[in-house]
Design a protein around this motif. Structure first.
Motif, PDB file in Angstrom:
ATOM      1  N   ARG A  21     129.170 -23.994 -41.188  1.00 12.77           N
ATOM      2  CA  ARG A  21     129.157 -23.377 -42.514  1.00 12.77           C
ATOM      3  C   ARG A  21     128.784 -21.942 -42.154  1.00 12.77           C
ATOM      4  O   ARG A  21     129.491 -20.930 -42.948  1.00 12.77           O
ATOM      5  CB  ARG A  21     128.407 -23.716 -43.769  1.00 12.77           C
ATOM      6  CG  ARG A  21     128.833 -25.077 -44.461  1.00 12.77           C
ATOM      7  CD  ARG A  21     127.766 -25.544 -45.309  1.00 12.77           C
ATOM      8  NE  ARG A  21     128.204 -26.931 -45.589  1.00 12.77           N
ATOM      9  CZ  ARG A  21     128.866 -27.385 -46.704  1.00 12.77           C
ATOM     10  NH1 ARG A  21     129.267 -26.334 -47.437  1.00 12.77           N
ATOM     11  NH2 ARG A  21     128.967 -28.526 -46.652  1.00 12.77           N
ATOM     12  N   ARG A  22     128.010 -21.747 -41.249  1.00 12.76           N
ATOM     13  CA  ARG A  22     127.293 -20.179 -40.940  1.00 12.76           C
ATOM     14  C   ARG A  22     127.614 -19.822 -39.635  1.00 12.76           C
ATOM     15  O   ARG A  22     127.066 -20.561 -38.550  1.00 12.76           O
ATOM     16  CB  ARG A  22     125.783 -20.350 -41.420  1.00 12.76           C
ATOM     17  CG  ARG A  22     125.502 -20.225 -42.845  1.00 12.76           C
ATOM     18  CD  ARG A  22     125.929 -19.135 -43.709  1.00 12.76           C
ATOM     19  NE  ARG A  22     125.578 -19.056 -44.747  1.00 12.76           N
ATOM     20  CZ  ARG A  22     124.398 -18.611 -45.309  1.00 12.76           C
ATOM     21  NH1 ARG A  22     123.535 -18.119 -44.605  1.00 12.76           N
ATOM     22  NH2 ARG A  22     124.078 -18.419 -46.559  1.00 12.76           N
ATOM     23  N   ASP A  29     118.556 -17.112 -45.868  1.00 17.26           N
ATOM     24  CA  ASP A  29     118.841 -17.491 -47.205  1.00 17.26           C
ATOM     25  C   ASP A  29     119.410 -18.966 -47.437  1.00 17.26           C
ATOM     26  O   ASP A  29     119.766 -19.233 -48.668  1.00 17.26           O
ATOM     27  CB  ASP A  29     120.019 -16.607 -47.697  1.00 17.26           C
ATOM     28  CG  ASP A  29     121.294 -16.805 -46.911  1.00 17.26           C
ATOM     29  OD1 ASP A  29     121.148 -17.391 -45.710  1.00 17.26           O
ATOM     30  OD2 ASP A  29     122.387 -16.504 -47.337  1.00 17.26           O
ATOM     31  N   VAL A  30     118.751 -19.658 -46.381  1.00 14.58           N
ATOM     32  CA  VAL A  30     119.143 -21.020 -46.728  1.00 14.58           C
ATOM     33  C   VAL A  30     117.857 -22.051 -47.227  1.00 14.58           C
ATOM     34  O   VAL A  30     116.652 -21.668 -46.384  1.00 14.58           O
ATOM     35  CB  VAL A  30     119.609 -21.720 -45.411  1.00 14.58           C
ATOM     36  CG1 VAL A  30     120.074 -23.316 -45.470  1.00 14.58           C
ATOM     37  CG2 VAL A  30     121.137 -20.946 -45.039  1.00 14.58           C
ATOM     38  N   ASN A 191     121.306 -18.725 -51.034  1.00 15.13           N
ATOM     39  CA  ASN A 191     122.714 -18.750 -50.982  1.00 15.13           C
ATOM     40  C   ASN A 191     123.263 -20.230 -50.753  1.00 15.13           C
ATOM     41  O   ASN A 191     124.554 -20.616 -50.946  1.00 15.13           O
ATOM     42  CB  ASN A 191     123.434 -17.968 -50.138  1.00 15.13           C
ATOM     43  CG  ASN A 191     123.103 -16.424 -50.839  1.00 15.13           C
ATOM     44  OD1 ASN A 191     123.128 -16.150 -51.881  1.00 15.13           O
ATOM     45  ND2 ASN A 191     122.878 -15.481 -50.097  1.00 15.13           N
ATOM     46  N   LEU A 192     122.554 -21.072 -49.799  1.00 17.70           N
ATOM     47  CA  LEU A 192     122.697 -22.392 -49.485  1.00 17.70           C
ATOM     48  C   LEU A 192     121.728 -23.333 -49.687  1.00 17.70           C
ATOM     49  O   LEU A 192     120.801 -22.841 -49.090  1.00 17.70           O
ATOM     50  CB  LEU A 192     123.527 -22.451 -48.112  1.00 17.70           C
ATOM     51  CG  LEU A 192     123.889 -23.505 -47.542  1.00 17.70           C
ATOM     52  CD1 LEU A 192     124.927 -24.092 -48.199  1.00 17.70           C
ATOM     53  CD2 LEU A 192     124.467 -23.279 -46.150  1.00 17.70           C
ATOM     54  N   GLU A 216     126.274 -25.132 -57.739  1.00 19.08           N
ATOM     55  CA  GLU A 216     127.386 -24.801 -56.545  1.00 19.08           C
ATOM     56  C   GLU A 216     127.082 -24.907 -55.202  1.00 19.08           C
ATOM     57  O   GLU A 216     127.621 -25.538 -54.491  1.00 19.08           O
ATOM     58  CB  GLU A 216     128.311 -23.748 -57.203  1.00 19.08           C
ATOM     59  CG  GLU A 216     129.380 -23.932 -58.217  1.00 19.08           C
ATOM     60  CD  GLU A 216     130.179 -24.908 -57.799  1.00 19.08           C
ATOM     61  OE1 GLU A 216     131.094 -24.623 -56.780  1.00 19.08           O
ATOM     62  OE2 GLU A 216     130.571 -25.836 -58.411  1.00 19.08           O
ATOM     63  N   LYS A 217     126.040 -24.062 -55.038  1.00 18.79           N
ATOM     64  CA  LYS A 217     125.626 -23.854 -53.464  1.00 18.79           C
ATOM     65  C   LYS A 217     124.836 -25.007 -52.699  1.00 18.79           C
ATOM     66  O   LYS A 217     124.259 -24.913 -51.670  1.00 18.79           O
ATOM     67  CB  LYS A 217     124.831 -22.601 -53.511  1.00 18.79           C
ATOM     68  CG  LYS A 217     123.531 -22.568 -54.485  1.00 18.79           C
ATOM     69  CD  LYS A 217     122.908 -21.351 -54.438  1.00 18.79           C
ATOM     70  CE  LYS A 217     121.635 -21.324 -55.549  1.00 18.79           C
ATOM     71  NZ  LYS A 217     121.127 -20.008 -55.734  1.00 18.79           N
ATOM     72  N   THR A 218     124.657 -25.973 -53.500  1.00 21.04           N
ATOM     73  CA  THR A 218     123.840 -27.205 -53.061  1.00 21.04           C
ATOM     74  C   THR A 218     124.549 -28.171 -52.201  1.00 21.04           C
ATOM     75  O   THR A 218     125.610 -28.729 -52.790  1.00 21.04           O
ATOM     76  CB  THR A 218     123.013 -27.990 -54.006  1.00 21.04           C
ATOM     77  OG1 THR A 218     122.270 -27.088 -54.714  1.00 21.04           O
ATOM     78  CG2 THR A 218     122.179 -28.930 -53.341  1.00 21.04           C
TER      79      THR A 218
END
Ligand code: SF4
Length: 881
Positions: A21-22, A29-30, A191-192, A216-218
């Motif tokens: 994903r990253r 930010d995770v 953010n995640l 949503e971000k989970t």
């Protein structure tokens, strides 16, 4: 929210997903939220391996860490109450509610811990307050039952009091975060978010997770449910004890060892030290320990416990010598360097020798020791004097901190394995003791000591196993959400795996069900899930159990065997389980013969033979050799418990002092003499054994009773004169024609009486009496036959010595007796006139034959182990194996 099912290696799956994903190297930010802490280290390591460059790591938190950190933000200024504080607060609430009124704090402590955990559990499972009002009763102790009936009220007051004093508990923090999440807590900085590996969370955890999973971000990583065991990869082994299990672990690890991917799981801490010493130290590989090791099993605790015990056993007469020596002989103390730079070891051995060999007293005075050994004063200050004034729990914390600081500063203890973790944990405990809300409450010293013992029982040294290199040694809990290629588990017993206690001493199952709290069934489900996950995700698993245990092998082992049998469609017999065998090689070690060399013969030549030395040879020539030739000192314990030898000498001393004034006189015992005798009993027992209490009191009472009976018997004697008491004779010649010279005899006779014109040699006996058989008619020449029939030469030798020293040529007016103080009975050597002939015909020639054997260079000192009982109490038994 996205849901991903995974089967194995959670840390790896998360990293793979994260990197997919990253891009880049900033993951700050995770948030990765896990049920437990340990997988976080693996996630970081896998990230390092994959990225191979520096990076900003994600926030990886266990749910507990997340809650504790978030609660501080929501409610600043509050801190978690330690065990001591929360139990103290609960104790005072219970007392005010009229509960546990007969209980002191230290007795309440264990209950208090359990009850405060239950109060937290009520919060974690969001139990409706109303339900606490009408609880069903269950089989619990009366006081606990009364508290459970008032549980709602106690819980409310407990939380109020904690809140008022600025304390929280785990449950209170969860409640605070669950109420604030989505309102005061928004998690906008991330953010995640990963929520991963949760199984059967508590209701309040679920409330927190529900909010996060609703974002949503989970990403939610959920493990697929296990249906059955991966039994083809599982190998079963049975040992017969802990050490045989550890031996098997060693054999398994020797085969293709890849330490980083191998885990040894120890469900109980007992196995850790044997595993390290018997197996791991020999592998020559790095290792990491991740488990809690009980603090009370460490050497530092043994020292502190000894220091407390020393204070507890103090009496008017002084300190208990055995406890004093135990402190000095502790490795931390023995290896101290004293103020003058000298090692304590030499002084400690000198002190030990003085107490055991010279003083031989049960109780000692610290001042007396310091008079002889002033260098030890500093040690006394830390270990004894400071402890004398302990009145509060906080003060005990200070004393213990000083003791362990002194040990760290002046001994090599800090360099011992795991010393860092152990001492750190102790200093944390001491700080809590000093900072606890009741640290200044005055209590009985014994209660303070007991409280410390209860408190430490629950503390574990956390071995955290970082870094992750090397063989992993883990507790069962620490394996959650981890996967290894090779897994070895020991102690796979019922009751340990799964480790679920069916009995709850505060909330029985019926009450738990009523409240909707998890029972042992749910706890087993959770345990099963994690254990199956560990076992089913590995390529090679070895489960080892102890056969012949009361609890039997684990139900999981039975299930695995059942599944194997289902597949093979046959009953599997012994081949399914590998037995651990120790090859026992019996080495019939025969101790070398004890020969008579020229030096031994020379020593024999110069020896004065006492009746007891002769009897010792008669019983076992080897024992005579060790004792009289090698003069090996018998290992003597100081006068701790009254031993039979010491009791015998004390009784002899009493009688010697009692009859000494009558020596050379006609004896007429009067009533008042009884009191003189009884006073002597008390005085001599005090002199030899210290304060009259415990075992010594019992001994005193027995001695008093027996000597009263003795006095009653003695009082009836008429026409009686005491010639000597404790009469010592030396250099009495005994001709031994074959030797070309005389043998020299010696002896101390307890008492010599003249009764109705005859001489009586009296030998007091407090124990067993060995007397010649009446039926012997002729001399004996074989030692074993002499031993069986004559048994003891004591009375004949005394008679011989006395007759020689007093130039008495006939046995007619002589007799000798054993005076049994146990049975208050006199046992004479000669019971009729004919018996006296035995002196010349039996005893003296048999004695000559035995002495000739002693001097015969061709006859070794035989080890005569016919009498098991005699060997059992022989101080030289170690030399005969
Ligand atoms: S152990 Fe038995 S055989 Fe050995 S010296 Fe002692 S008494 Fe003799």
């Amino acid at each position: 929210m996205e849901k991903i099912e995974f089967r194995d290696n959670l840390p790896l799956r998360i990293v793979e997903d994260l990197l997919a994903r990253r891009k880049g190297k900033d993951f700050s930010d995770v948030l990765i939220l896990l049920p437990n802490k340990r997988p976080a280290y693996y996630i970081i390591r896998i990230l390092q391996d994959r990225l191979k460059t520096p990076f900003f790591p994600p926030h990886i938190l266990s749910i507990d860490e997340f809650v504790e950190q978030t609660a501080i933000k929501v409610r600043p200024g509050f801190s978690r109450a330690g065990d001591l504080d929360r139990v103290w607060i609960l104790f005072n609430i219970a007392r005010r509610a009229g509960l546990f009124s007969d209980c002191t704090f230290h007795h309440f402590f264990i209950w208090g811990l359990r009850i405060s955990d239950i109060i937290d559990e009520l919060v974690l499972e969001e139990v409706d307050e109303k339900k606490l009002k009408n609880l069903p009763s269950g089989p619990v102790p009366e006081e606990v039952g009364a508290l459970v009936l008032k549980l709602g009220e106690v819980k409310r007051k407990f939380f109020e009091e904690l809140g008022r004093t600025g304390f929280t508990t785990r449950g209170m923090d969860f409640l605070c975060v669950a109420d604030a999440i989505g309102k005061a807590i928004m998690l906008d900085e991330f953010n995640l978010i990963y929520v991963a590996g949760f199984f059967a969370p508590t209701r309040i955890e679920q409330r927190i997770l529900d909010y996060i999973l609703g974002l949503e971000k989970t990403v939610n990583f959920v493990q697929e449910e296990w249906r059955g065991w991966n039994f083809r990869n599982i190998f079963l082994h049975s040992g017969f004890d802990l050490h045989s299990q550890i031996k098997r672990v060693g054999e398994i690890l020797q085969e293709r060892l890849d330490p980083v991917n191998t885990a040894v799981v120890l469900p109980e801490a007992d196995g850790l030290i044997p595993l390290l010493s018997m197996v791991v130290s020999g592998l020559g590989k790095e290792y990491n320990i991740t488990m809690g090791y009980p603090l009370y099993r460490t050497p530092a605790y043994a020292l502190l416990d000894g220091v407390m015990k020393f204070q507890e056993t103090k009496v008017e007469e002084g300190y208990y010598a055995k406890d004093y020596i135990s402190i000095l002989m502790h490795p931390y103390v023995k290896n101290l360097v004293l103020e003058d730079g000298k090692e304590a070891r030499a002084i400690i051995y000198s002190i030990k020798r003085k107490i055991e060999k010279e003083w031989n007293r049960a109780f000692i005075s610290i001042e007396a020791i310091e008079k002889y050994f002033p260098e030890i004063t500093e040690v006394h200050r830390y270990f004894i004097r400071e402890m004398e004034s302990v009145k509060t729990f906080g003060h005990l914390g200070v004393c213990f901190e000083n003791i362990l600081s002194f040990v760290l500063l002046r001994s090599p203890a800090g360099g011992y394995p795991f010393a860092g973790e152990i001492f750190e944990m102790f200093f944390k405990v001491f700080r809590e003791m000093q900072e606890s809300v009741f640290s200044s409450e005055e209590m009985q010293k014994e209660d303070i000591f007991d409280l410390f013992r209860y408190y430490v029982r629950n503390e574990r040294v956390p071995f955290n196993g970082i870094p992750l290199g090397g063989l992993q040694i883990l507790g069962v809990l620490e394996t959650r959400n981890l996967s290894f290629e090779k897994v070895v588990v020991i102690d796979v017993q019922e009751g340990i795996i799964p480790s679920v206690d069916k009995y709850d001493p505060v909330l029985p199952t019926i009450v738990r069900e009523f409240l909707g709290l998890p029972t042992y069934r749910e706890r087993e489900k959770v345990f099963r899930h994690h254990f199956m996950s560990l076992v089913n995700t590995a390529k090679e698993v070895h489960l080892i159990y102890r056969s012949g245990q009361k609890e039997g092998r684990s139900r999981f082992v039975e299930e695995i065997l059942w599944e194997k049998e289902q597949e093979q469609k046959r009953i599997l017999s012994k081949e399914a389980v590998k037995q651990v065998n120790f090859r026992v090689e019996t080495i019939a070690r025969v101790p070398p013969p004890l020969k008579k060399d020229s030096r031994t013969l020379q020593l024999l030549k110069n020896m004065n033979f006492s009746p007891s030395a002769i009897d010792r040879y008669l019983s076992c020539p080897a024992r005579f050799y060790y004792d009289s030739i090698l003069e090996l000192e018998e290992k003597r314990d100081i006068a701790l418990e009254p031993d039979s030898g010491k009791i015998g000498s004390c009784i002899h001393k009493i009688l010697q002092r009692f009859y000494k004034p009558f020596e050379g006189k006609k004896v007429i015992l009067k009533e008042e003499d009884e009191q003189i005798l009884l006073n002597l009993v008390e005085r001599c027992i005090r002199e030899d054994f210290g304060e009259i209490r415990g075992d010594v009191y019992l001994l005193y009472k027995i001695a008093e009773y027996r000597l009263k009976n003795f006095f009653d018997n003695e009082k009836t004697r008429e026409n009686w004169k005491i010639l000597y008491t404790e009469k010592e004779y030396n250099n009495v010649s005994f001709p031994l024609p074959g030797l070309g010279r005389d043998v020299v005899l010696k002896g101390i006779i307890d008492r010599v009486d003249q009764r109705d014109g005859r001489i009586y040699i009296v030998d007091y006996k407090t124990g067993e009496i060995k007397k010649p058989n009446k039926k012997i008619k002729q001399a004996l020449y074989d030692r074993k036959e002499i031993k069986a029939k004559i048994k003891s030469f004591q009375l004949p030798v005394y008679l011989y010595i006395y007759s020689r020293q007093n130039s008495i040529s006939s046995w007619e007016d002589l007799n000798a007796e054993f005076y049994s103080l146990k049975d208050n009975k006199e046992d004479f050597l000669f019971s009729d006139e004919e018996d006296r002939e035995k002196m010349e015909e039996v005893f003296l020639p048999s004695l000559a034959s035995l002495l000739a054997e002693i001097f015969n260079p061709d006859i070794d000192f035989e080890r005569d182990n016919e009498d098991e009982h005699y060997c059992e109490y022989c101080p030289y038994s170690g030399l005969c194996r």
